[in-house]
Design an enzyme around this catalytic site. Sequence first.
Site: not given
Length: 361
Positions: A133, A151, A50, A213, A311
């Site tokens: 998260y 996420d 993660e 789906c 970023t």
Amino acid sequence: MTPRSARKPKPETSARPFALLQWYDRHRRRLPWRAAPGEASDPYRVWLSEIMLQQTTVKAVGPYFEKFVARWPDVTALGRASLDDVLRMWAGLGYYSRARNLHACAVAVTREHGGVFPDTEEGLRALPGIGPYTAAAIAAIAFDRRTMPVDGNIERVVSRLFAVEEELPQAKPLIQQLAATLPAESRAGDSAQALMDLGASICTPKKPACSLCPFTEDCTARAQGTQETFPRKAPKKSGTLRRGAAFVVTRGDELLVRSRPEKGLLGGMTEVPCSDWLAGQDDATAKLQAPQLKGLSRWQREVGVVTHVFTHFPLELVVYTAKAEARVRAPEGMRWVPIATLADEALPNVMRKVIAHGLDL
């Protein structure tokens, strides 16, 4: 704007967790950190994956994950490693504050928890580098706590399923609330991983395979024919271009490098000497910040520039090269390293580009 389906859930909402897990049992991805069906998840592998997967793709993470668990098979082994070793192993994966937090967390789990991860979101969030998260992901996947980490993949699935009109990031609380309706009463970890897989393989950003789906008959956006327009996003603001100079100095088969400050961008990583990275900086000003060494040849500016996007801003670096005489000592705070062993240094990608440009590799 709150979608109609969010205000008043459809009667078939309770069937969604069952349909999702049925799909997952047939189509789950095989990932190096994921436990096989029927096996208990290893909290260390879940946590490590993660952290690595934050802002990074599964494809990029795979080899790094394998290297880490081969070198440090559990959190105690990682907690006893040096930060320098961790940074070297992390080099190239980017977002280097994650590596520092990873090490700090491993040390904390080793020293304060006897090498055992807390099994609640609250306990996990108290550890370095673990936010809401990541705590939810570990709690759900490793300990089967009934919570739903959201996420980017899950965000996309939920925003389409419920046709969430509000733009991101303002929509995040609503999406979190709606996502919390999707875990099954048991198998919370599988529910979370199922949604992640669904977003990665079926409910993709472009041209989602809606006919495959498990929610195909129950998706509000599909019913409207607007699935590719979700999630709604506010226009991105691009950062201001920063400019600077990088100085590639060789002494025979050695290269002059230094370590960046522990705190801040690329903290603790290895770099060649550089000027400040500033918006609007001209080449002449940047060149004045070149390292001072005795017996140095004249600086030669290499053709072209090295570009890199962080970023929050894009960067352009002019590269200057020079040669130092034998036995010239490195300036304070710098060191000579053999060019042949650069792979062992904690070099961020931008410095790999600079060195390749300067040495014509």
